[in-house]
Enzyme design. Structure first.
Site, PDB file in Angstrom:
ATOM      1  N   ALA A 117      -6.552 -16.602  42.510  1.00 25.57           N
ATOM      2  CA  ALA A 117      -5.585 -17.141  43.496  1.00 25.57           C
ATOM      3  C   ALA A 117      -6.214 -18.431  44.012  1.00 25.57           C
ATOM      4  CB  ALA A 117      -5.363 -16.130  44.620  1.00 25.57           C
ATOM      5  N   ALA A 118      -6.037 -19.516  43.275  1.00 22.31           N
ATOM      6  CA  ALA A 118      -7.003 -20.621  43.363  1.00 22.31           C
ATOM      7  C   ALA A 118      -6.642 -21.808  44.255  1.00 22.31           C
ATOM      8  CB  ALA A 118      -7.302 -21.138  41.957  1.00 22.31           C
ATOM      9  N   ALA A 119      -5.350 -22.100  44.468  1.00 24.74           N
ATOM     10  CA  ALA A 119      -5.007 -23.351  45.178  1.00 24.74           C
ATOM     11  C   ALA A 119      -5.332 -23.268  46.670  1.00 24.74           C
ATOM     12  CB  ALA A 119      -3.509 -23.644  44.997  1.00 24.74           C
ATOM     13  N   LYS A 123     -12.694 -23.236  46.668  1.00 18.42           N
ATOM     14  CA  LYS A 123     -13.724 -22.340  46.120  1.00 18.42           C
ATOM     15  C   LYS A 123     -13.917 -22.593  44.626  1.00 18.42           C
ATOM     16  CE  LYS A 123     -12.731 -18.998  49.710  1.00 18.42           C
ATOM     17  NZ  LYS A 123     -11.471 -19.654  50.180  1.00 18.42           N
ATOM     18  N   ARG A 146       1.598 -26.006  44.945  1.00 18.44           N
ATOM     19  CA  ARG A 146       0.178 -25.700  45.181  1.00 18.44           C
ATOM     20  C   ARG A 146      -0.615 -25.842  43.870  1.00 18.44           C
ATOM     21  NH1 ARG A 146      -1.150 -23.510  50.067  1.00 18.44           N
ATOM     22  NH2 ARG A 146      -2.946 -22.418  49.220  1.00 18.44           N
ATOM     23  N   ASP A 186      -9.379 -14.499  46.159  1.00 15.08           N
ATOM     24  CA  ASP A 186      -9.217 -14.978  47.546  1.00 15.08           C
ATOM     25  C   ASP A 186      -7.729 -14.782  47.826  1.00 15.08           C
ATOM     26  OD1 ASP A 186      -9.571 -16.284  49.949  1.00 15.08           O
ATOM     27  OD2 ASP A 186      -9.589 -18.287  49.078  1.00 15.08           O
ATOM     28  N   CYS A 240      -8.408 -14.118  54.688  1.00 16.82           N
ATOM     29  CA  CYS A 240      -8.609 -14.639  56.039  1.00 16.82           C
ATOM     30  C   CYS A 240      -7.719 -13.854  56.999  1.00 16.82           C
ATOM     31  CB  CYS A 240      -8.360 -16.146  56.101  1.00 16.82           C
ATOM     32  SG  CYS A 240      -6.752 -16.660  55.517  1.00 16.82           S
TER      33      CYS A 240
HETATM   34  N1  SAM Z   1      -9.002 -19.892  46.943  1.00 18.49           N
HETATM   35  C1  SAM Z   1      -8.248 -20.977  47.528  1.00 18.49           C
HETATM   36  C2  SAM Z   1      -9.222 -22.026  48.060  1.00 18.49           C
HETATM   37  O1  SAM Z   1     -10.367 -21.706  48.375  1.00 18.49           O
HETATM   38  O2  SAM Z   1      -8.825 -23.204  48.138  1.00 18.49           O
HETATM   39  C3  SAM Z   1      -7.285 -20.460  48.604  1.00 18.49           C
HETATM   40  C4  SAM Z   1      -6.373 -19.382  48.088  1.00 18.49           C
HETATM   41  S1  SAM Z   1      -5.102 -18.908  49.216  1.00 18.49           S
HETATM   42  C5  SAM Z   1      -5.954 -17.890  50.307  1.00 18.49           C
HETATM   43  C6  SAM Z   1      -4.197 -17.760  48.253  1.00 18.49           C
HETATM   44  C7  SAM Z   1      -3.405 -18.385  47.131  1.00 18.49           C
HETATM   45  O3  SAM Z   1      -2.830 -17.327  46.347  1.00 18.49           O
HETATM   46  C8  SAM Z   1      -2.242 -19.261  47.577  1.00 18.49           C
HETATM   47  O4  SAM Z   1      -2.369 -20.527  47.009  1.00 18.49           O
HETATM   48  C9  SAM Z   1      -1.019 -18.548  47.017  1.00 18.49           C
HETATM   49  O5  SAM Z   1       0.019 -19.417  46.615  1.00 18.49           O
HETATM   50  C10 SAM Z   1      -1.616 -17.812  45.836  1.00 18.49           C
HETATM   51  N2  SAM Z   1      -0.823 -16.664  45.336  1.00 18.49           N
HETATM   52  C11 SAM Z   1       0.255 -16.052  45.903  1.00 18.49           C
HETATM   53  N3  SAM Z   1       0.722 -15.091  45.087  1.00 18.49           N
HETATM   54  C12 SAM Z   1      -0.067 -15.082  43.992  1.00 18.49           C
HETATM   55  C13 SAM Z   1      -0.076 -14.336  42.770  1.00 18.49           C
HETATM   56  N4  SAM Z   1       0.836 -13.385  42.540  1.00 18.49           N
HETATM   57  N5  SAM Z   1      -1.027 -14.614  41.850  1.00 18.49           N
HETATM   58  C14 SAM Z   1      -1.954 -15.576  42.083  1.00 18.49           C
HETATM   59  N6  SAM Z   1      -1.997 -16.314  43.211  1.00 18.49           N
HETATM   60  C15 SAM Z   1      -1.062 -16.082  44.149  1.00 18.49           C
END
Ligand code: SAM
Length: 315
Positions: A117-119, A123, A146, A186, A240
């Site tokens: 879950a990278a955007a 990280k 994102r 994350d 978080c």
């Molecule tokens: N790790 C990122 C960083 O350090 O910049 C922050 C991640 S943020 C907490 C969680 C992310 O998970 C969001 O960008 C969101 O759009 C994404 N997300 C939501 N549903 C998801 C899914 N089914 N699979 C993967 N990512 C998902």
């Protein structure tokens, strides 16, 4: 203890009194309205710390437990973002709790890592730096705008071992089972620890219903994350949020699903503002090993965060 002078949802505060110890709840209230120091990381894939530090005319203090990471007073954040170092991807502003998550993953050069879950990629970039751009990182993000932000941050930072995929992480295990040395999840969450007194919208839509909606999503994601790990591989799960439904209950779900093939591992924690994971919440009782997980208590240096480390035990 008086509640903070803004209208955080009463039910949220009530829950927090049951989640945190009285001292930690008091600390939460004390720091909620105060400004936290700004932390940033120098991207050694593009520039040496000496080259940046010699030129930055700011009050920079090293973060003693994270190499190439520093604090500046929040009043200087703007100056930091106006530098070419920032616009060129040579520094990245990131909360210290998030820095700890990438360190806890403990990635090594040459490994294959999944960031599920990278955007926007804070990280991912830190992990690429820790790996000295050797190995491979698959970074997943299903939300299109994102995803493009993630891609542009990765390109700007020169993190050329990262391959990006605009996909739903919960389905990934069907495509690449048992493939990765380490996985970072994350997870998307209710973001309780990012509530901002200057932005009431950040908590206006908080509800227990939203927490349960996130809980369902997180269960699917952690299942996928564990299935993608090689035997012996490890997972960092973090959010978080303070909510046990998004934290301990998700780890318990993984323990129930995978039984003795996974274990919760202790974390080496270089600061003392944390509380160990809960072993019960409302009527739910969690495995004793949940005390190996931590909830970072916010202070002047770090935002609140929950982190757990799991390992797939080799057969
Ligand atoms: N790790 C990122 C960083 O350090 O910049 C922050 C991640 S943020 C907490 C969680 C992310 O998970 C969001 O960008 C969101 O759009 C994404 N997300 C939501 N549903 C998801 C899914 N089914 N699979 C993967 N990512 C998902």
């Amino acid at each position: 203890m008086n509640p903070p002078d803004i209208s955080l949802p009463p039910a949220f505060l009530q829950r927090l009194t049951a989640i945190l110890s009285p001292e930690n709840y008091a600390q939460f209230l004390r720091v909620f309205n105060s400004e936290r120091l700004t932390s940033f990381r120098i991207n050694t894939l593009k520039i040496s710390p000496d080259a940046v530090l010699g030129k930055l005319d700011l009050d920079v203090t090293p973060i003693d437990w994270c190499q190439n990471a520093y604090y500046v007073p929040t009043a200087q954040k703007r100056l930091l973002t106006q530098t070419s170092y920032f616009s060129e991807g040579e520094i990245y502003i990131q909360n210290a709790s998030s820095l700890f998550a990438s360190l806890a993953l403990d990635p090594n050069p040459g490994e294959e890592i999944l960031d599920l879950a990278a955007a926007p990629g804070g990280k991912t970039l830190h992990i690429a730096d820790l790996m000295h751009n050797q190995g491979r990182i698959a970074a997943i993000e299903p939300v299109r705008d994102r995803f493009f932000k993630l891609r542009s941050n990765i390109n700007l930072a020169g993190a050329n071992i990262v391959a990006t995929y605009c996909k739903d992480g919960s389905a990934l295990w069907r495509v690449v089972p048992a493939r990765f040395d380490r996985v970072l999840l994350d997870a998307p969450c209710s973001a309780e620890a990012r509530f901002d007194p200057k932005d009431p919208k950040s908590f206006a839509f908080w509800s227990e219903k939203k927490i349960l909606e996130m809980n369902r999503k997180q269960k699917k994601l952690i299942y996928s994350a564990i299935k993608c790990l090689k035997p012996g591989g490890s997972l960092i799960y973090c959010t978080c949020s303070y909510a046990p439904e998004e934290n301990e209950a998700i780890i318990q779900y993984a323990l129930d699903k995978f039984g003795k093939s996974i274990e919760v591992q202790p974390l080496a924690i270089p600061f003392d503002n944390y509380q160990t994971g809960l072993t019960h919440w409302h009527k739910e009782v969690f495995d004793e090993s949940l005390v190996n997980t931590i909830r970072i208590i916010p202070n002047e240096l770090m935002a609140g965060f929950y982190i757990a480390k799991l390992r797939v035990i080799p057969a």
